[in-house]
Enzyme design. Structure first.
Site, PDB file in Angstrom:
ATOM      1  N   LEU A 159       5.141   4.898   7.402  1.00 61.83           N
ATOM      2  CA  LEU A 159       4.393   5.960   6.710  1.00 61.83           C
ATOM      3  C   LEU A 159       3.292   5.364   5.848  1.00 61.83           C
ATOM      4  O   LEU A 159       3.500   4.363   5.176  1.00 61.83           O
ATOM      5  CB  LEU A 159       5.324   6.755   5.788  1.00 61.83           C
ATOM      6  CG  LEU A 159       6.650   7.235   6.363  1.00 61.83           C
ATOM      7  CD1 LEU A 159       7.453   7.961   5.282  1.00 61.83           C
ATOM      8  CD2 LEU A 159       6.406   8.145   7.545  1.00 61.83           C
ATOM      9  N   LEU A 204     -10.661  -2.478   9.620  1.00 61.78           N
ATOM     10  CA  LEU A 204     -11.784  -3.423   9.580  1.00 61.78           C
ATOM     11  C   LEU A 204     -12.803  -2.987   8.529  1.00 61.78           C
ATOM     12  O   LEU A 204     -13.972  -3.315   8.650  1.00 61.78           O
ATOM     13  CB  LEU A 204     -12.458  -3.508  10.960  1.00 61.78           C
ATOM     14  CG  LEU A 204     -11.797  -4.379  12.033  1.00 61.78           C
ATOM     15  CD1 LEU A 204     -12.690  -4.495  13.260  1.00 61.78           C
ATOM     16  CD2 LEU A 204     -11.464  -5.780  11.520  1.00 61.78           C
ATOM     17  N   GLY A 208     -13.619  -4.499   1.680  1.00 65.05           N
ATOM     18  CA  GLY A 208     -13.413  -3.823   0.403  1.00 65.05           C
ATOM     19  C   GLY A 208     -12.950  -4.778  -0.669  1.00 65.05           C
ATOM     20  O   GLY A 208     -13.136  -6.003  -0.553  1.00 65.05           O
ATOM     21  N   CYS A 255       2.995  -2.070  -0.615  1.00 67.13           N
ATOM     22  CA  CYS A 255       3.638  -2.641   0.585  1.00 67.13           C
ATOM     23  C   CYS A 255       3.015  -3.925   1.125  1.00 67.13           C
ATOM     24  O   CYS A 255       3.720  -4.909   1.322  1.00 67.13           O
ATOM     25  CB  CYS A 255       3.659  -1.599   1.688  1.00 67.13           C
ATOM     26  SG  CYS A 255       4.514  -0.114   1.151  1.00 67.13           S
TER      27      CYS A 255
HETATM   28  C1  UGA Z   1       1.009   0.544   4.618  1.00 68.26           C
HETATM   29  C2  UGA Z   1       1.001   0.618   6.152  1.00 68.26           C
HETATM   30  O1  UGA Z   1      -0.284   1.013   6.611  1.00 68.26           O
HETATM   31  C3  UGA Z   1       2.052   1.605   6.663  1.00 68.26           C
HETATM   32  O2  UGA Z   1       2.095   1.594   8.090  1.00 68.26           O
HETATM   33  C4  UGA Z   1       3.423   1.194   6.123  1.00 68.26           C
HETATM   34  O3  UGA Z   1       4.437   2.103   6.529  1.00 68.26           O
HETATM   35  C5  UGA Z   1       3.354   1.175   4.597  1.00 68.26           C
HETATM   36  O4  UGA Z   1       2.338   0.242   4.167  1.00 68.26           O
HETATM   37  C6  UGA Z   1       4.700   0.731   4.076  1.00 68.26           C
HETATM   38  O5  UGA Z   1       5.127  -0.378   4.366  1.00 68.26           O
HETATM   39  O6  UGA Z   1       5.397   1.562   3.450  1.00 68.26           O
HETATM   40  P1  UGA Z   1      -0.040   2.050   2.655  1.00 68.26           P
HETATM   41  O7  UGA Z   1       0.524   1.049   1.704  1.00 68.26           O
HETATM   42  O8  UGA Z   1       0.131   3.493   2.372  1.00 68.26           O
HETATM   43  O9  UGA Z   1       0.603   1.824   4.143  1.00 68.26           O
HETATM   44  O10 UGA Z   1      -1.570   1.710   2.722  1.00 68.26           O
HETATM   45  P2  UGA Z   1      -2.723   1.518   3.817  1.00 68.26           P
HETATM   46  O11 UGA Z   1      -3.347   2.812   4.123  1.00 68.26           O
HETATM   47  O12 UGA Z   1      -2.252   0.713   4.963  1.00 68.26           O
HETATM   48  O13 UGA Z   1      -3.749   0.659   2.948  1.00 68.26           O
HETATM   49  C7  UGA Z   1      -3.359  -0.557   2.305  1.00 68.26           C
HETATM   50  C8  UGA Z   1      -4.509  -1.186   1.557  1.00 68.26           C
HETATM   51  O14 UGA Z   1      -5.463  -1.730   2.450  1.00 68.26           O
HETATM   52  C9  UGA Z   1      -5.287  -0.217   0.669  1.00 68.26           C
HETATM   53  O15 UGA Z   1      -5.577  -0.854  -0.553  1.00 68.26           O
HETATM   54  C10 UGA Z   1      -6.563   0.058   1.457  1.00 68.26           C
HETATM   55  O16 UGA Z   1      -7.654   0.418   0.646  1.00 68.26           O
HETATM   56  C11 UGA Z   1      -6.775  -1.290   2.110  1.00 68.26           C
HETATM   57  N1  UGA Z   1      -7.582  -1.227   3.351  1.00 68.26           N
HETATM   58  C12 UGA Z   1      -7.143  -0.528   4.426  1.00 68.26           C
HETATM   59  C13 UGA Z   1      -8.790  -1.940   3.419  1.00 68.26           C
HETATM   60  O17 UGA Z   1      -9.200  -2.607   2.450  1.00 68.26           O
HETATM   61  N2  UGA Z   1      -9.496  -1.907   4.578  1.00 68.26           N
HETATM   62  C14 UGA Z   1      -9.099  -1.215   5.677  1.00 68.26           C
HETATM   63  O18 UGA Z   1      -9.810  -1.244   6.700  1.00 68.26           O
HETATM   64  C15 UGA Z   1      -7.894  -0.499   5.595  1.00 68.26           C
END
Ligand code: UGA
Length: 447
Positions: free
Chosen positions: A155, A252, A255, A262
């Site tokens: 999630l 990709l 940021g 997580c």
């Molecule tokens: C993440 C995973 O995406 C989920 O699949 C997983 O279930 C979850 O952890 C968990 O282990 O519970 P989440 O922590 O909600 O989900 O966040 P993401 O949407 O994956 O983003 C994580 C971080 O990466 C954020 O700070 C976001 O801004 C950053 N990000 C994401 C980037 O800097 N660039 C991107 O292209 C994508």
């Protein structure tokens, strides 16, 4: 099916419990936190996720969900016991397993007939097998049988309900056929491929996924820095990369580095238990290192834009670790604020959703009530979270309010050309800064 969810008012537990109830299972969400249980019984949700409140109402109306602190009764009444307690990072970066084993002890005390215990919490490889031994050692009723299985969750905060109701895959790790069959049955109403595997592989799948996503983010952040140094443009580079179907475009976006509860927790935990198993974890370590570097690089950009650092106002836009959530755990914005606390700048922070922080703020940092007041008389505006409010802000009005029109956009959400035309000095991540004419000198340095 009859399902108990331990940790049933936490983020994963609640979404799982309500989601399974929506699929007509009889769910009991259990939590030792009585206040939260009371709140759930009064329909007060501890988290905000789109669609969750409606699903809860529906499940309650159909008598498919209950909330309680009485774990013994919940275990006794259910066949499937899902454990979704937190495994937060402890001081040395390992996953803290104390809540998990506390829950397992109570389960062992309460088992009255065959149960499938499902570990949904993210746990190091081998934990399910350890849990099986632990429950066997602590079983009160030695005539009862049980299996421990792994069923990781995928999630994302902000789209958790959609991710649960329409999963891309369901991973089930089971070493027993009986347990695998029951768990597969639990998910038959979901339209998603089910991957059946052994428990250890299932445990590792969760880490591999999160760490791979983090690797892509660190990779693109590194490429963005190379763009800055060589005056190439990250948006064009990404456009060219993602047309290759083997690469695709997800995760990709450059940021301020990945945040949240997580990704970095799971990388640290994987590094630790993999290293203990004698595996080489050089790549994972550098993913973390690059992530930490992002904040240092952003701070360097601020320092070169706001020299002197006295009587200058810096505005930080965004506190949550990403848009769509009020979660500030491991938020890059907080890491930046901690560094800015050591400067003489006056820092005003604004977030459309996060209106306060549990930490005591240093004297030079304050939280603004609105975007307008955050940017008023500012010398440098730093966008840290990709909120829609920042994407659509009236840049002309912002320009008129600021004392020195500088924007550091760590999410690349603004059009650099538009910002520059208005008169801003605009600095993104991996965005070209030199005009075509001034590149000749530069070439001599990089070739
Ligand atoms: C993440 C995973 O995406 C989920 O699949 C997983 O279930 C979850 O952890 C968990 O282990 O519970 P989440 O922590 O909600 O989900 O966040 P993401 O949407 O994956 O983003 C994580 C971080 O990466 C954020 O700070 C976001 O801004 C950053 N990000 C994401 C980037 O800097 N660039 C991107 O292209 C994508």
């Amino acid at each position: 099916m009859k399902v108990a969810v331990i940790g049933g008012t936490g983020y994963v537990g609640l979404v799982t419990g309500i989601g399974l109830a929506a699929h007509q299972n009889d769910v009991i969400c259990v939590d030792i936190d009585r206040r939260k249980v009371n709140e759930m019984n009064n329909n007060i949700l501890p988290i905000h996720e789109e669609g969750l409140s409606n699903l809860l109402k529906e499940a309650k109306k159909n008598n498919k969900i209950r909330f309680t602190s009485r774990i013994k009764d919940a275990v006794a009444e259910s066949t499937i016991i899902i454990v979704a307690v937190g495994t937060l990072e402890n001081k040395n970066g390992d996953a803290d397993m104390s809540y998990l084993f506390k829950a397992l002890k109570t389960i062992a005390d309460s088992i009255n007939e065959y149960k499938v215990i499902v570990i949904k919490s993210t746990v190091p490889v081998g934990t399910c097998e350890m849990a099986e031994l632990f429950i066997r050692d602590n079983l009160r009723n030695h005539l009862c049988t049980f299996d421990v299985t792994s069923n990781p969750e995928f999630l994302k905060e902000g789209s958790a309900v959609k991710d649960f109701m329409f999963p891309e895959r369901i991973v089930i790790g089971a070493n027993s056929e009986k347990a695998a069959k029951l768990l597969t049955e639990l998910y038959t109403t979901f339209d998603a491929p089910v991957l059946l595997t052994d428990v250890r592989s299932s445990e590792l799948i969760k880490y591999a996924c999160n760490c791979y996503l983090a690797t892509r983010i660190s990779f693109i952040n590194e490429i963005a820095e190379i763009c800055e140094r060589t005056n190439a443009d990250i948006n064009s580079v990404i456009a060219g990369m993602k047309l290759d179907k083997r690469i695709g475009g997800a995760y990709l976006s450059p940021g301020p580095g990945f945040g949240g509860p997580c990704l970095s927790k799971d990388i640290k935990s994987l590094i630790n238990f993999a290293a203990r198993a004698d595996a080489n974890v050089g790549l994972l370590k550098s993913v973390l290192y690059r992530n930490e570097l992002q904040i240092t690089n952003i701070f360097s950009k601020i320092c070169s834009e706001v020299p002197g650092s006295i009587n200058k106002k810096v505005s930080v836009l965004g506190l949550s670790f990403k848009a769509g959530t009020n979660d500030t755990r491991n938020s890059p914005a907080l890491s930046l604020i901690k560094i800015l606390a050591g400067t003489k700048n006056k820092v005003e922070v604004y977030d459309p959703v996060v209106k306060g922080l549990e930490i005591r703020l240093p004297s030079n940092i304050s939280i603004a009530g609105s975007l307008d007041s955050a940017v008023e008389e500012s010398d440098c505006l730093i966008i840290m979270t990709e909120w829609d409010e920042f994407k659509s802000m009236d840049l002309v009005s912002v320009y008129n309010k600021m004392r020195t029109p500088v924007i550091i956009d760590t999410r690349n959400i603004l059009q650099d050309r538009t910002a520059k035309e208005i008169g801003f000095r605009y600095i993104g991540i991996g965005i070209q800064s030199l005009s075509y004419e001034s590149r000749e000198e530069e070439l001599k340095c990089i070739i």
